[in-house]
Scaffold this active site. Structure first.
Site, PDB file in Angstrom:
ATOM      1  N   CYS A  82      21.009  53.234 -42.559  1.00  0.00           N
ATOM      2  CA  CYS A  82      22.028  52.092 -42.527  1.00  0.00           C
ATOM      3  C   CYS A  82      22.608  52.264 -41.088  1.00  0.00           C
ATOM      4  O   CYS A  82      22.124  52.025 -40.171  1.00  0.00           O
ATOM      5  CB  CYS A  82      22.680  52.217 -43.686  1.00  0.00           C
ATOM      6  SG  CYS A  82      23.514  50.245 -43.742  1.00  0.00           S
ATOM      7  N   HIS A 181      19.510  52.630 -48.467  1.00  0.00           N
ATOM      8  CA  HIS A 181      20.171  53.845 -48.715  1.00  0.00           C
ATOM      9  C   HIS A 181      19.387  54.712 -49.772  1.00  0.00           C
ATOM     10  O   HIS A 181      19.637  54.310 -51.050  1.00  0.00           O
ATOM     11  CB  HIS A 181      21.554  53.659 -49.239  1.00  0.00           C
ATOM     12  CG  HIS A 181      22.618  53.051 -48.287  1.00  0.00           C
ATOM     13  ND1 HIS A 181      23.745  54.127 -47.666  1.00  0.00           N
ATOM     14  CD2 HIS A 181      22.881  52.009 -47.959  1.00  0.00           C
ATOM     15  CE1 HIS A 181      24.333  53.422 -47.043  1.00  0.00           C
ATOM     16  NE2 HIS A 181      23.994  52.044 -46.916  1.00  0.00           N
ATOM     17  N   GLU A 183      19.384  57.811 -50.541  1.00  0.00           N
ATOM     18  CA  GLU A 183      20.121  58.608 -51.113  1.00  0.00           C
ATOM     19  C   GLU A 183      21.122  58.573 -52.420  1.00  0.00           C
ATOM     20  O   GLU A 183      21.521  58.930 -53.078  1.00  0.00           O
ATOM     21  CB  GLU A 183      21.042  59.417 -50.190  1.00  0.00           C
ATOM     22  CG  GLU A 183      22.482  58.572 -49.886  1.00  0.00           C
ATOM     23  CD  GLU A 183      22.330  57.303 -49.114  1.00  0.00           C
ATOM     24  OE1 GLU A 183      21.173  56.868 -48.564  1.00  0.00           O
ATOM     25  OE2 GLU A 183      23.255  56.735 -48.521  1.00  0.00           O
TER      26      GLU A 183
HETATM   27  N1  GLN Z   1      27.787  47.896 -41.489  1.00  0.00           N
HETATM   28  C1  GLN Z   1      27.748  49.213 -40.993  1.00  0.00           C
HETATM   29  C2  GLN Z   1      27.701  49.490 -39.660  1.00  0.00           C
HETATM   30  O1  GLN Z   1      27.592  48.803 -38.850  1.00  0.00           O
HETATM   31  C3  GLN Z   1      26.709  49.964 -41.689  1.00  0.00           C
HETATM   32  C4  GLN Z   1      26.703  49.886 -43.244  1.00  0.00           C
HETATM   33  C5  GLN Z   1      26.430  51.412 -44.006  1.00  0.00           C
HETATM   34  O2  GLN Z   1      25.651  52.236 -43.441  1.00  0.00           O
HETATM   35  N2  GLN Z   1      26.096  51.034 -45.039  1.00  0.00           N
HETATM   36  O3  GLN Z   1      27.683  50.627 -39.267  1.00  0.00           O
END
Ligand code: GLN
Length: 202
Positions: A82, A181, A183
């Protein structure tokens, strides 16, 4: 028995604890990384989810951004989930103007791409190389991948609905990244893939 590789989780912002736990279950010795000494002690690094704009600021403030760039350029295996995917990407749309990245992964990503109505969702995905049943992928304000370079292998795309075909997991040599994610699911197959990458490349 195979030796457990030492894998760090960047611990300046975001979901650290769950990655440490998943890495341990997947066969690594997992350590939190928040200093240069920590970074130098690990064979691979996980960049967790969180908020990439904040992570960028803190990484600069803590003097870790340049060392992470150097470690990546030196071939250290890295896995970004992410916000971590954003940190590893070469090209980022909808970034803050002052946002900085580790870079190295030849992909274009868009921050917060899935839009407001679907801030968070879960979806079973086929992921190449993890074997067995589909992976329960949790997306939280996730980026998606809009373009990949020739050296990048697409490991997973969304397989149904309006976003079918959207790339959400990639690998380029020792670099691995997922929009989602792993995890948070208790399924450690993505972490196990990274542990194997670290064994292979470190
Ligand atoms: N929207 C977040 C960003 O731009 C990422 C979201 C996340 O890691 N769950 O960093």
């Amino acid at each position: 028995m195979k030796l457990a590789p030492i894998i760090g989780v960047l611990a300046i912002q975001g979901g650290v604890r769950e990655h440490l736990a998943s890495l341990e279950v997947a066969g690594a010795t997992a350590v939190a990384v928040n200093s240069l000494d920590d970074l130098e002690s690990v064979q691979g690094l996980v960049i967790p989810g969180g908020e990439s704009t904040v992570m960028s600021k803190l990484a600069i403030h803590d003097g870790l951004l340049e060392p992470m760039r150097a470690a990546r350029a030196g071939g250290m295996p890295m896995y970004g989930s992410c916000a971590g995917m954003i940190m590893l990407a070469d090209r980022v749309s909808d970034a803050r103007p002052d946002q900085e990245f580790i870079s190295g992964l030849d992909i274009s990503v868009r921050r917060n791409a899935f839009g407001r109505q679907v801030d968070s969702f879960e979806m079973d995905l086929e992921v190449q190389g993890i074997g067995g049943t589909p992976f329960p992928a949790v997306f939280i304000r996730a980026p998606w991948v809009e373009q990949v370079g020739d050296a990048v292998q697409v490991l997973s795309t969304i397989n149904s609905g309006p976003r079918a075909g959207t790339i959400v997991a990639v690998q380029q040599g020792p670099l691995l990244a997922t929009s989602f994610h792993p995890e948070l699911t208790g399924d450690v197959r993505i972490h196990a893939t990274f542990v194997e990458l670290v064994r292979q490349y470190a």
